[in-house]
Design a protein around this motif. Structure first.
Motif, short mmCIF file in Angstrom:
data_model
loop_
_atom_site.label_atom_id
_atom_site.label_comp_id
_atom_site.label_asym_id
_atom_site.label_seq_id
_atom_site.Cartn_x
_atom_site.Cartn_y
_atom_site.Cartn_z
N SER A 5 35.73 0.85 -12.90
CA SER A 5 36.61 0.42 -12.01
C SER A 5 38.16 1.12 -12.34
O SER A 5 39.02 0.91 -11.35
CB SER A 5 36.68 -1.16 -11.99
N ARG A 6 38.27 1.41 -13.66
CA ARG A 6 39.78 2.02 -14.08
C ARG A 6 40.10 3.46 -12.98
O ARG A 6 41.13 3.71 -12.74
CB ARG A 6 39.77 2.43 -15.55
N TYR A 7 38.84 3.62 -12.47
CA TYR A 7 39.12 4.98 -11.68
C TYR A 7 38.80 4.88 -10.14
O TYR A 7 38.66 5.67 -9.37
CB TYR A 7 37.97 6.22 -12.00
N HIS A 8 39.07 3.66 -9.86
CA HIS A 8 38.51 3.07 -8.28
C HIS A 8 39.40 3.81 -7.41
O HIS A 8 38.83 4.42 -6.34
CB HIS A 8 38.86 1.59 -8.30
N ARG A 9 40.82 4.02 -7.35
CA ARG A 9 41.58 4.67 -6.54
C ARG A 9 41.15 5.89 -6.30
O ARG A 9 41.22 6.67 -5.43
CB ARG A 9 42.93 4.47 -6.97
N GLN A 10 40.54 6.77 -7.50
CA GLN A 10 40.51 8.17 -7.56
C GLN A 10 39.15 8.38 -6.81
O GLN A 10 38.78 9.24 -5.97
CB GLN A 10 40.39 8.75 -8.91
N THR A 11 38.17 7.48 -7.07
CA THR A 11 36.76 7.75 -6.49
C THR A 11 36.75 7.23 -5.06
O THR A 11 35.98 7.77 -4.20
CB THR A 11 35.56 6.56 -7.33
N LEU A 12 37.83 6.46 -4.60
CA LEU A 12 38.04 6.07 -2.99
C LEU A 12 38.35 7.38 -2.37
O LEU A 12 38.26 7.55 -1.28
CB LEU A 12 39.02 5.08 -3.06
N PHE A 13 39.05 8.21 -2.86
CA PHE A 13 39.54 9.60 -2.56
C PHE A 13 38.45 10.32 -2.22
O PHE A 13 37.90 10.90 -3.31
CB PHE A 13 40.69 10.17 -3.48
N PRO A 15 37.45 13.23 -1.05
CA PRO A 15 37.05 14.60 -1.90
C PRO A 15 36.64 14.66 -3.28
O PRO A 15 35.86 15.65 -3.74
CB PRO A 15 38.36 15.53 -1.64
N ILE A 16 36.92 13.30 -4.03
CA ILE A 16 36.47 13.20 -5.45
C ILE A 16 35.30 12.33 -5.40
O ILE A 16 34.19 12.93 -5.59
CB ILE A 16 37.57 12.73 -6.23
N GLY A 17 35.32 11.28 -5.00
CA GLY A 17 34.36 10.26 -4.79
C GLY A 17 33.75 10.07 -6.10
O GLY A 17 34.07 10.55 -7.17
N LYS A 18 32.72 9.34 -6.20
CA LYS A 18 31.95 8.90 -7.64
C LYS A 18 31.64 10.05 -7.98
O LYS A 18 31.19 10.38 -9.37
CB LYS A 18 30.92 7.81 -7.36
N GLU A 19 30.82 10.93 -7.20
CA GLU A 19 30.15 12.30 -7.52
C GLU A 19 30.89 13.10 -8.40
O GLU A 19 30.91 13.63 -9.42
CB GLU A 19 29.83 12.88 -6.48
N GLY A 20 32.37 13.33 -7.88
CA GLY A 20 33.40 13.97 -8.58
C GLY A 20 33.52 13.36 -9.90
O GLY A 20 33.85 13.99 -10.97
N GLN A 21 33.79 12.05 -9.80
CA GLN A 21 34.42 11.38 -11.07
C GLN A 21 33.24 11.31 -12.31
O GLN A 21 33.79 11.69 -13.44
CB GLN A 21 34.41 10.05 -10.47
N ALA A 22 31.94 11.60 -11.76
CA ALA A 22 30.75 11.70 -12.75
C ALA A 22 30.87 13.16 -13.38
O ALA A 22 30.69 13.27 -14.58
CB ALA A 22 29.70 11.24 -11.99
N ARG A 47 44.28 10.06 -17.61
CA ARG A 47 44.10 8.98 -16.98
C ARG A 47 43.06 9.39 -15.92
O ARG A 47 42.41 8.36 -15.50
CB ARG A 47 45.48 8.80 -16.19
N ALA A 48 42.92 10.39 -15.51
CA ALA A 48 42.00 10.75 -14.30
C ALA A 48 40.65 10.91 -15.09
O ALA A 48 39.74 10.98 -14.14
CB ALA A 48 42.21 12.42 -13.83
N GLY A 49 40.12 10.64 -16.24
CA GLY A 49 38.79 10.49 -16.80
C GLY A 49 38.45 11.78 -17.18
O GLY A 49 37.10 11.97 -17.11
#
Ligand SMILES: [Zn+2]
Length: 337
Positions: A5-13, A15-22, A47-49
């Motif tokens: 959840s700390r990356y919620h706003r970034q995964t909501l974006f 082009p990144i999404g949950k896949e990009g975050q992983a 901060r971006a993980g």
């Protein structure tokens, strides 16, 4: 288990999404230089993980840094904390779920190669072209993307170098005047630094999540004070016979033997001497006869005749208060014997 959840706003974006975050969680970035550019880039990437960050820097925190170097505090100035260590400590309080390594050395071809081999991307946050050319050659030899960034005054520039695809730094310099190539004495404002970092980190995230079709292929240039923004198409500047990125590269910066180099640090009234490695504990007692000694686990310093000598673990010493290599060596040998 990481709380995503700390990356919620970034995964909501999208082009990144949950896949990009992983993907970001499994990437390792080397940041060369931990001053204004490096500390801000490191903060944004932490901060971006990004899963692992390695921060490399030769210097310690001084009062003049605080105007623009975001991660540092007055306590770091007081303690003469090496920048890489101070930054890593602060970042660990911001994101404890990633790995952060600190390395207190002066970057050379020899001591950087093992770091370069381990990472997915290099961020250039240096203040000199000697180191940038070493990064350029190592990046091409080991096929690691790297992102050039520089700023001076209210101006900045950035370019992403993809080995095998884009021109390299050497090619770029043949067609475009690039500032920072000489010793700049005009100062720098914080926003110009942040603007460069913004460009570097955005491209870094694109590279790390493999959004290659979105990469900025142009050299970006700006001057915030004079309201000037420019993007230059440099795609045709790639030289087939380039010694770093051409068809038969020789990587000239990797063969240059500079291990005994003594140099004046740009605009700092400081000379860096590479000498013998002395155990810091023995130096501490030896230096006490010359003046007041200050020590931490990474360095020992002493003030003598309005000059300050700082000794590091890796055999380097700074002589502050002079631009003369001759004067610096004189006081250095007077102290170490
Ligand atoms: Zn080239």
């Amino acid at each position: 288990m990481t709380d995503m959840s700390r990356y919620h706003r970034q995964t909501l974006f999208a082009p990144i999404g949950k896949e990009g975050q992983a993907k970001l969680a499994h990437k390792h970035v080397l940041i060369v230089g931990c001053g204004a550019l490096g500390s801000s880039a490191a903060e944004m990437l932490a901060r971006a993980g990004i899963g692992e960050l390695t921060l490399l820097d030769r210097d310690y925190v001084e009062l003049t840094n605080l105007q623009r170097q975001h991660l540092f505090t007055e306590a770091d100035v007081e303690n003469k904390t090496p920048k890489a260590v101070a930054a890593a400590n602060k970042l660990a309080t911001i994101n404890s779920e990633i790995t952060i390594n600190h390395v207190v050395i002066d970057a050379t071809a020899d001591n950087m190669v093992n770091y370069v081999k381990q990472v997915d991307l290099i961020i250039d946050a240096t203040d000199n072209f000697d180191t940038r050319f070493i990064i350029n050659d190592l990046a091409h030899k080991y096929q690691v993307p790297w992102i050039f960034g520089a700023c001076v005054g209210s101006s900045g520039m950035s370019f992403s170098i993809m080995p095998g695809q884009t021109p390299c730094l050497d090619c770029l310099l043949k067609v475009t005047p690039v500032f920072g190539a000489t010793c700049d004495a005009v100062g720098v404002i914080g926003p110009a630094v942040q603007m460069v970092v913004t460009h570097q980190v955005t491209e870094a995230i694109k590279i790390l999540i493999e959004a290659n079709q979105k990469l900025r292929t142009q050299l970006v240039l700006f001057d915030l004070w004079h309201n000037h923004y420019q993007q230059i198409d440099v795609s045709r500047s790639k030289q087939e016979n380039c010694k770093s990125c051409g068809v038969t590269p020789t990587y000239p910066s990797l063969t240059y033997q500079n291990s005994t180099k003594t140099e004046v640090l740009c605009g700092r009234e400081t000379v860096q001497i590479r000498g013998r490695k002395y155990p810091l504990e023995s130096l501490e007692s030896k230096l006490a006869q010359f003046g007041e000694v200050q020590a931490n686990p990474f360095l020992v310093s002493v003030e003598i005749d309005s000059k300050r000598l700082v000794f590091f673990h890796d055999g380097r010493a700074f002589v502050h208060g002079t631009n003369s290599i001759e004067d610096a060596k004189k006081i250095y040998y007077q102290v170490v014997g």
